[in-house]
Scaffold this active site. Structure first.
Site, PDB file in Angstrom:
ATOM      1  N   ARG A 136      -6.607 -11.475  -0.356  1.00  0.00           N
ATOM      2  CA  ARG A 136      -5.359 -10.374  -0.816  1.00  0.00           C
ATOM      3  C   ARG A 136      -4.884 -11.957  -1.925  1.00  0.00           C
ATOM      4  O   ARG A 136      -3.464 -12.438  -2.204  1.00  0.00           O
ATOM      5  CB  ARG A 136      -4.545 -10.037  -0.488  1.00  0.00           C
ATOM      6  CG  ARG A 136      -5.264  -9.518   0.763  1.00  0.00           C
ATOM      7  CD  ARG A 136      -5.681  -7.853  -0.374  1.00  0.00           C
ATOM      8  NE  ARG A 136      -4.706  -7.134  -0.471  1.00  0.00           N
ATOM      9  CZ  ARG A 136      -4.060  -6.385  -0.038  1.00  0.00           C
ATOM     10  NH1 ARG A 136      -4.565  -5.766   1.080  1.00  0.00           N
ATOM     11  NH2 ARG A 136      -3.238  -5.277  -0.324  1.00  0.00           N
ATOM     12  N   ARG A 163       1.056 -10.408  -3.845  1.00  0.00           N
ATOM     13  CA  ARG A 163       3.040 -10.349  -4.099  1.00  0.00           C
ATOM     14  C   ARG A 163       3.492 -11.671  -3.949  1.00  0.00           C
ATOM     15  O   ARG A 163       4.917 -12.181  -3.965  1.00  0.00           O
ATOM     16  CB  ARG A 163       3.187  -9.085  -3.761  1.00  0.00           C
ATOM     17  CG  ARG A 163       3.090  -7.998  -4.094  1.00  0.00           C
ATOM     18  CD  ARG A 163       3.487  -7.197  -3.475  1.00  0.00           C
ATOM     19  NE  ARG A 163       3.343  -6.733  -1.622  1.00  0.00           N
ATOM     20  CZ  ARG A 163       3.157  -5.955  -1.026  1.00  0.00           C
ATOM     21  NH1 ARG A 163       3.668  -5.234  -0.926  1.00  0.00           N
ATOM     22  NH2 ARG A 163       2.075  -6.190  -0.181  1.00  0.00           N
ATOM     23  N   ARG A 182       3.911  -7.287 -12.279  1.00  0.00           N
ATOM     24  CA  ARG A 182       4.451  -6.143 -10.776  1.00  0.00           C
ATOM     25  C   ARG A 182       5.477  -5.276 -11.353  1.00  0.00           C
ATOM     26  O   ARG A 182       5.760  -4.010 -11.332  1.00  0.00           O
ATOM     27  CB  ARG A 182       4.362  -6.678  -9.589  1.00  0.00           C
ATOM     28  CG  ARG A 182       4.608  -5.416  -8.711  1.00  0.00           C
ATOM     29  CD  ARG A 182       4.394  -5.780  -6.866  1.00  0.00           C
ATOM     30  NE  ARG A 182       4.681  -5.367  -6.237  1.00  0.00           N
ATOM     31  CZ  ARG A 182       5.955  -4.698  -5.672  1.00  0.00           C
ATOM     32  NH1 ARG A 182       6.787  -5.585  -5.703  1.00  0.00           N
ATOM     33  NH2 ARG A 182       5.324  -3.824  -4.716  1.00  0.00           N
ATOM     34  N   ASP A 214      -8.497  -2.263  -6.319  1.00  0.00           N
ATOM     35  CA  ASP A 214      -7.825  -1.724  -4.402  1.00  0.00           C
ATOM     36  C   ASP A 214      -9.149  -1.554  -4.326  1.00  0.00           C
ATOM     37  O   ASP A 214     -10.053  -0.666  -5.085  1.00  0.00           O
ATOM     38  CB  ASP A 214      -7.063  -0.979  -4.482  1.00  0.00           C
ATOM     39  CG  ASP A 214      -6.147  -1.540  -3.550  1.00  0.00           C
ATOM     40  OD1 ASP A 214      -5.686  -2.246  -2.730  1.00  0.00           O
ATOM     41  OD2 ASP A 214      -6.587  -0.174  -2.889  1.00  0.00           O
ATOM     42  N   TYR A 232      -8.683   6.120   5.323  1.00  0.00           N
ATOM     43  CA  TYR A 232      -6.719   6.918   4.410  1.00  0.00           C
ATOM     44  C   TYR A 232      -6.860   8.036   3.292  1.00  0.00           C
ATOM     45  O   TYR A 232      -6.155   8.563   3.182  1.00  0.00           O
ATOM     46  CB  TYR A 232      -7.407   5.715   2.912  1.00  0.00           C
ATOM     47  CG  TYR A 232      -6.469   4.170   3.243  1.00  0.00           C
ATOM     48  CD1 TYR A 232      -5.178   3.990   3.005  1.00  0.00           C
ATOM     49  CD2 TYR A 232      -7.576   3.374   3.425  1.00  0.00           C
ATOM     50  CE1 TYR A 232      -4.574   2.560   3.824  1.00  0.00           C
ATOM     51  CE2 TYR A 232      -7.275   2.340   3.938  1.00  0.00           C
ATOM     52  CZ  TYR A 232      -6.078   1.519   4.340  1.00  0.00           C
ATOM     53  OH  TYR A 232      -5.172   1.133   4.735  1.00  0.00           O
TER      54      TYR A 232
HETATM   55  O1  1CP Z   1      -7.907  -9.887  -1.896  1.00  0.00           O
HETATM   56  C1  1CP Z   1      -7.276  -9.876  -4.139  1.00  0.00           C
HETATM   57  O2  1CP Z   1      -6.092 -11.389  -3.952  1.00  0.00           O
HETATM   58  C2  1CP Z   1      -6.952  -8.928  -4.952  1.00  0.00           C
HETATM   59  C3  1CP Z   1      -6.811  -7.727  -4.797  1.00  0.00           C
HETATM   60  C4  1CP Z   1      -6.436  -6.706  -3.762  1.00  0.00           C
HETATM   61  C5  1CP Z   1      -7.734  -6.361  -2.317  1.00  0.00           C
HETATM   62  C6  1CP Z   1      -9.183  -6.607  -2.225  1.00  0.00           C
HETATM   63  C7  1CP Z   1      -5.511  -5.590  -3.539  1.00  0.00           C
HETATM   64  C8  1CP Z   1      -4.487  -5.392  -4.526  1.00  0.00           C
HETATM   65  N1  1CP Z   1      -6.324  -4.689  -2.200  1.00  0.00           N
HETATM   66  C9  1CP Z   1      -7.577  -5.022  -1.525  1.00  0.00           C
HETATM   67  C10 1CP Z   1      -8.140  -5.076  -0.912  1.00  0.00           C
HETATM   68  C11 1CP Z   1      -7.843  -3.566   0.096  1.00  0.00           C
HETATM   69  N2  1CP Z   1      -6.995  -2.620   0.058  1.00  0.00           N
HETATM   70  C12 1CP Z   1      -7.241  -3.282   1.809  1.00  0.00           C
HETATM   71  C13 1CP Z   1      -8.811  -4.512   2.342  1.00  0.00           C
HETATM   72  C14 1CP Z   1      -7.780  -5.908   2.179  1.00  0.00           C
HETATM   73  C15 1CP Z   1      -7.261  -5.417   3.595  1.00  0.00           C
HETATM   74  O3  1CP Z   1      -7.804  -4.869   5.027  1.00  0.00           O
HETATM   75  O4  1CP Z   1      -6.132  -6.349   3.098  1.00  0.00           O
HETATM   76  C16 1CP Z   1      -6.627  -2.532   2.194  1.00  0.00           C
HETATM   77  C17 1CP Z   1      -6.936  -2.368   3.504  1.00  0.00           C
HETATM   78  C18 1CP Z   1      -6.287  -1.805   0.591  1.00  0.00           C
HETATM   79  C19 1CP Z   1      -4.925  -0.534   1.411  1.00  0.00           C
HETATM   80  C20 1CP Z   1      -3.852  -0.860   0.059  1.00  0.00           C
HETATM   81  N3  1CP Z   1      -3.736  -1.161  -0.874  1.00  0.00           N
HETATM   82  C21 1CP Z   1      -2.858  -1.265   0.621  1.00  0.00           C
HETATM   83  C22 1CP Z   1      -2.470  -1.717   2.593  1.00  0.00           C
HETATM   84  C23 1CP Z   1      -1.983  -0.487   2.292  1.00  0.00           C
HETATM   85  C24 1CP Z   1      -2.191  -0.663   3.988  1.00  0.00           C
HETATM   86  O5  1CP Z   1      -2.774   0.306   4.936  1.00  0.00           O
HETATM   87  O6  1CP Z   1      -1.546  -1.066   4.985  1.00  0.00           O
HETATM   88  C25 1CP Z   1      -1.875  -1.708   0.246  1.00  0.00           C
HETATM   89  C26 1CP Z   1      -0.274  -2.376   0.531  1.00  0.00           C
HETATM   90  C27 1CP Z   1      -2.414  -1.889  -1.442  1.00  0.00           C
HETATM   91  C28 1CP Z   1      -1.779  -1.731  -2.239  1.00  0.00           C
HETATM   92  C29 1CP Z   1      -1.978  -3.459  -3.046  1.00  0.00           C
HETATM   93  N4  1CP Z   1      -3.182  -3.420  -3.525  1.00  0.00           N
HETATM   94  C30 1CP Z   1      -3.558  -4.882  -3.511  1.00  0.00           C
HETATM   95  C31 1CP Z   1      -2.029  -5.602  -3.972  1.00  0.00           C
HETATM   96  C32 1CP Z   1      -1.319  -6.567  -5.019  1.00  0.00           C
HETATM   97  C33 1CP Z   1      -1.249  -4.286  -3.210  1.00  0.00           C
HETATM   98  C34 1CP Z   1       0.077  -4.511  -3.489  1.00  0.00           C
HETATM   99  C35 1CP Z   1       0.741  -3.957  -4.480  1.00  0.00           C
HETATM  100  C36 1CP Z   1       1.224  -4.236  -4.649  1.00  0.00           C
HETATM  101  O7  1CP Z   1       3.000  -3.881  -4.430  1.00  0.00           O
HETATM  102  O8  1CP Z   1       1.496  -5.020  -5.387  1.00  0.00           O
END
Ligand code: 1CP
Length: 341
Positions: free
Chosen positions: A26, A30, A39, A75, A152
């Protein structure tokens, strides 16, 4: 095009390298002020679907913190979206799927799509990222593991336990397996498309694999991950990150994956014993520990590197970087790996 910094690729092949490579899960997100600017201006899926924006965000951590790999900004939930489910990203709450899958009839609302039609924007982004990276570091493509995506698609939102997703599997196993197979088929086509577009490495995120018992992990997760790895491993190095599923390291290594991610709840030595000598381990710094003062981060990085022993190791966090981490702490993590190893 040849890649100038190919440390991670060589480490995944099992070669001895001059130092341990490093990136952060990640890393595009943020904690970076430059990300927050974009964003403010664009919605989440707009950022994912606009190749120029996805490219800019993907490159930010390479330029700002000096990691040894870029990871595609996207994502895991773009796959359920492409399969036909609505996915919303509520900025402070996380993902919401307003009409989740609850029974066999709901499977009529999902399909195995033509990925070139529904996810072409990802492939376009990868092509542009590769162009802009110009061979500086490898590009990691990714997808969610089928089990984590089912979580999900059934629960409809994030959860600590994913109890509804589990109840779905345990009360309607045939429907669960149909859905898991549809996700698997979509994911294989999607990841092959990412490789064709230029991804150099593929990581499979099974963020919720550790919620399952060892037997259920095999039944509901690993048998599908195994299909994905088998379809890809001769084309591209693959990394499986199944958070909390340390109990399955031996079985995950046997899939033929090149790398296995581990979190901070297992000692590197024990992980190595379980995984065997022929796979690269990735991890496992506690992401919350990046809040510690920089001298503490440096000391703990050193301890981590020593515990992994300097061979077949990619330094990383044990899960994603947290939004409240100061950028200079993230940079200290990366710099310390480069200094000590
Ligand atoms: O890693 C990186 O920098 C690339 C971008 C990336 C990746 C690999 C994002 C951007 N999401 C993911 C994978 C992802 N998404 C996972 C697997 C990794 C992990 O466990 O962290 C999961 C479970 C998600 C689902 C998801 N999308 C969540 C988690 C929700 C939960 O159940 O807690 C969230 C908050 C998102 C949104 C998201 N995806 C990515 C970002 C930067 C964000 C935040 C959005 C924002 O507010 O800008």
């Amino acid at each position: 095009m040849s890649i100038k910094n190919d440390l991670i690729l060589r480490t995944l092949r099992g070669e001895q390298t001059e130092r341990t490579p490093v990136w952060m899960m990640r890393q595009a997100g943020r904690y970076l002020p430059q990300y927050m600017v974009l964003r403010e201006k664009y919605g989440f899926f707009e950022r994912c679907q606009t190749p120029a924006l996805a490219t800019e965000i993907t490159l930010q951590p390479v330029d700002i913190v000096g990691v040894d790999a870029a990871i595609l900004f996207s994502d895991i939930l773009v796959v359920p979206q492409a399969m036909g489910l609505e996915v919303q990203l509520i900025e402070s709450k996380g993902p919401i799927l307003p009409e989740p899958i609850k029974n066999i009839n709901d499977l009529q609302r999902v399909m195995v799509p033509d990925v070139n039609d529904r996810l072409h924007y990802v492939f376009d982004a990868i092509q542009l990222i590769k162009q802009e990276l110009n061979g500086r570091v490898p590009l990691i493509g990714f997808a969610g593991a089928p089990w984590t995506l089912l979580c999900y698609m059934v629960q409809g939102k994030g959860s600590k336990t994913f109890d509804e997703a589990k109840a779905f599997c345990y009360t309607q196993p045939d429907t669960a397996h149909k859905l898991l197979q549809m996700i698997t088929d979509t994911t294989i086509a999607y990841l092959k498309g990412q490789v064709k577009a230029g991804a150099d490495i593929i990581q499979i995120f099974d963020s919720w694999g550790g919620l399952l018992s060892p037997a259920d992990f095999e039944t509901y997760s690993l048998q599908y991950i195994r299909q994905i790895v088998a379809a890809l491993k001769d084309e591209v190095p693959t990394i499986i990150f199944a958070k909390g599923a340390w109990f399955a390291l031996e079985e995950m290594a046997a899939t033929g994956a090149h790398g296995l991610g581990i979190d901070w709840c297992i000692k590197p030595k024990l992980a190595r014993q379980f995984a065997g000598p022929d796979v690269t381990l990735q991890g496992n710094f506690d992401p919350a520990k990046l809040s510690a003062p920089i001298p503490v981060i440096k000391q703990e990085v050193k301890t981590m590197l020593e515990a992994f022993g300097g061979h077949r190791h990619i330094a990383n966090l044990g899960h994603g970087i947290l939004p409240n981490i100061p950028v200079d702490h993230a940079r200290a993590f990366v710099d310390s790996v480069k200094e000590y190893s």
